[in-house]
Design an enzyme around this catalytic site. Structure first.
Site, mmCIF file in Angstrom:
data_model
loop_
_atom_site.group_PDB
_atom_site.id
_atom_site.type_symbol
_atom_site.label_atom_id
_atom_site.label_comp_id
_atom_site.label_asym_id
_atom_site.label_seq_id
_atom_site.Cartn_x
_atom_site.Cartn_y
_atom_site.Cartn_z
ATOM 1 C CD GLU A 151 7.140 0.830 -4.709
ATOM 2 O OE1 GLU A 151 6.187 0.894 -5.410
ATOM 3 O OE2 GLU A 151 7.556 0.111 -3.879
ATOM 4 C CG ASP A 203 1.248 1.062 -5.669
ATOM 5 O OD1 ASP A 203 0.884 2.280 -5.904
ATOM 6 O OD2 ASP A 203 1.667 0.542 -4.786
ATOM 7 C CE1 TYR A 251 3.899 5.988 2.345
ATOM 8 C CE2 TYR A 251 2.538 4.744 0.853
ATOM 9 C CZ TYR A 251 3.512 5.555 0.961
ATOM 10 O OH TYR A 251 4.476 5.622 -0.169
ATOM 11 C CG ASP A 305 2.478 5.770 -2.649
ATOM 12 O OD1 ASP A 305 2.361 7.036 -1.826
ATOM 13 O OD2 ASP A 305 2.892 4.857 -2.385
#
Length: 620
Positions: free
Chosen positions: A571, A166, A324, A163
């Site tokens: 990120e 990570d 999410y 995703d």
């Protein structure tokens, strides 16, 4: 005997004259000599009497079979043709051998350059056994045991995409990312082709679709279970259990357990994954067997989402609710039904997508602070654009016209809300639209809005419509493109920080991206769970460049902190980059190369079927 004298008077002929013809001939010759001897004759007169003085030359001819021509004319004709052929050949030889100076092709625009890089981010995010030409030297095969978890129903979950920074595979945002990539290919395949990226992006879509087919029983018509997530990142309560967030390791070195999460009640995820497979089936329509496989899987998923489990994939207390969280499944129903209709041509899906009750529950008829924000959680704005397309180009009429007109009007309102003259959304001093109202990680929402604005602009152009109304004011389609360009240009470096938020684009971009694989050098040393923390905490730039990654972005004051540990700035995410790719391809290249009007309708039957033949004439 008398005859008539033509000059008058009788002409007497002596029939008694017995002289022979020979005698008369001799007499005439004697008279001729006498006449000649009596006075000299000129050359002309002599030629009359004596003929040409020398032996006449004989003309020579050439027999060509069907015609006879003078040899002289034949020689001249053949000679002329030969000389002409030699001259023509000489000219061609000169033209081909002399170096030609073609004007150099113009360099690719910034959007095309950034597009190349943004697609490479997906190569860096691949999980499983990588293809030979993945072109990311610091990545390798990883997580080849996904699905072997004792609690997993599906034993082969290798593949798909990580995703973000990570190694978790969140199937909800991943499905949205693949749907967005497929939508961009369906609309802008010519632009991908011009950029030399069509085969690449289709390979990326297939990588995701192949993984999705592993997350449920794709051979069945009816399913009752779906994988929602692979891996774990819960560190609540100070947990020290090794997982994808607690540890800082390369994906290739992961040796901790990767649990599999499944759901039997996830209308949102099932419908989104159905949209991903349905849109991919249109991308691969020329591969009939594969396309049909995708459609079959999409039908099973959508049926499951509608009939088997109208719940949330992210119930309270689950990991998904932390990272999410899905706030509704009604928008996925409209979105998924629209894609199912385009993939199958089955009117039952169109009836569902245009059901006013469904639209009402999805929030189509009321505003709110997040109305018009297109994201991995809320697909309503995208669904309305997608269904406005149907009205613009096919105009199906009754019974769909009323709700499609509503969707079209709502899309126009959303486009108005993106313009600076309206105050639906604030902007930073640098001009970045705050679609998430100043909360962190804004760029993923900005790129989605830029994509929708570019796409709707191209829809109007393709429909020969110069613009749209915001209240009494008319705006041209160029206004929408200017909005999209401004926002994307901000992301590419035209901002107060003068920093590109796409890694590898330009000279000044984030060097401390929050990403495990990019931050650990490829040095053949395996770092354990805590051993990699030193690479997380170092102030040195990442040793590996995460080409094309769009980071989370600046704050509401245009500030940015290039710090690896602060994921709210540094990120990147799969869904964010998918929106970036879609916006970039829409803006890239020549504006005259617009959308592909017809491919999305390839499975849709004619809106107005051919009427039956008239009845036979009545006979008494």
């Amino acid at each position: 005997m008398y005859g008539r004298d033509p000059w008058g008077g009788p002409l007497e002929i002596n029939t008694a004259d017995s002289a022979t013809d020979d005698d008369r001939s001799r007499n005439l010759q004697d008279l001729d000599r006498a006449a000649l001897s009596s006075r000299p004759l000129d050359e002309t007169q002599q030629s009359w009497l004596l003929g040409p003085s020398g032996e006449q030359k004989k003309k020579k001819y050439v027999d060509l079979g069907c015609v006879i021509v003078s040899r002289k004319i034949f020689v001249w004709t053949v000679g002329t043709l030969l000389v002409s052929g030699l001259l023509a050949g000489l000219i061609v030889l000169i033209v081909k051998t002399v170096p030609r100076h073609h004007p150099a092709k113009p360099p690719p625009d910034n959007y095309t350059i950034a597009l190349h890089k943004a697609l490479m981010f997906f190569n860096a995010q691949k999980s499983g056994k990588l293809p030979k030409h993945n072109n990311v030297s610091w990545r390798g095969n990883s997580c080849l045991n996904d699905g072997k978890d004792p609690g997993s129903t599906f034993k082969d979950l290798v593949g798909g995409y990580y995703d973000a920074g990570d190694a978790i595979k969140f199937n909800f945002p991943q499905s949205f990312a693949m749907t967005l990539l497929s939508w961009s290919v369906i609309e802008y395949s010519a632009k991908y082709e011009a950029a030399g990226e069509l085969a690449h992006v289709k390979e990326l879509i297939k990588w995701g679709a192949d993984y999705f087919l592993k997350t449920f029983n794709n051979s069945a018509d009816t399913i009752n279970k779906l994988v929602t997530q692979v891996g774990s990142g819960n560190t609540a309560g100070g947990s020290t259990t090794p997982n994808d967030h607690y540890c800082w390791m390369r994906p290739e070195d992961i040796d901790y357990a990767r649990p599999v999460t499944e759901s039997s009640n996830c209308g949102d995820l099932a419908s989104e994954m159905a949209a991903a497979l349905a849109s991919a089936s249109i991308v691969f329509k020329d591969n009939k067997a594969y396309s049909q496989k995708l459609v079959h899987g999409a039908k099973a998923l959508f049926k499951f989402g509608r009939e088997g489990g109208r719940g949330y994939y992210s119930p309270a207390g689950s990991e998904a609710s932390i990272f999410y969280n899905s706030t509704s499944y009604w928008d996925e129903y409209v979105w998924g039904a629209a894609w199912m209709y385009y993939a199958t041509g089955n009117n039952s899906y169109l009836q569902l997508a245009t059901n006013p009750t469904l639209a009402k529950h999805a929030g189509a008829f009321w505003g709110g602070p997040d109305y018009g924000v297109f994201s991995w959680d809320n697909k309503l704005a995208g669904a309305q654009v997608l269904l406005s397309r149907l009205r613009l180009f096919l105009s199906p009429g009754y019974p769909y016209e009323e709700i499609l007109r509503t969707f079209h009007n709502q899309t126009s309102i959303v486009m108005c809300s993106y313009l600076p003259i309206f105050t639906s959304f604030n902007r930073t001093k640098g001009g970045l639209i705050e679609l998430n109202h100043g909360r962190p990680q804004p760029l993923q929402y900005v790129v989605n809005a830029a994509f929708l604005a570019t796409l709707f602009s191209d829809y109007l152009d393709a429909a020969d419509t110069p613009g749209w109304y915001c209240g009494p004011n008319f705006y041209s389609t160029d206004v929408l493109r200017d909005f999209a360009k401004f926002q994307i240009n901000y992301i590419l470096g035209k901002n107060p920080q003068k920093m590109s938020y796409v890694v590898g684009f330009g000279n000044h971009y984030p060097k401390h991206v929050h990403h495990r694989a990019a931050s650990i050098p490829k040095n053949k040393i395996k770092y354990n769970c805590k051993g990699g923390w030193k690479w997380r905490d170092t102030t040195k730039p990442n040793p590996n460049i995460l080409e094309g990654a769009m980071v989370a972005g600046p704050d509401k004051k245009d500030g940015f902190h290039d710090v690896r540990s602060n994921y709210n700035y540094t990120e990147p995410t799969l869904a964010g980059n998918a929106g970036l790719v879609a916006a970039l391809v829409g803006l890239s290249g020549d504006k005259s190369v617009g959308i592909d009007k017809n491919t999305i309708f390839s499975a849709v039957p004619p809106m107005f079927p051919t009427p039956p033949p008239p009845p036979a004439p009545w006979k008494p």
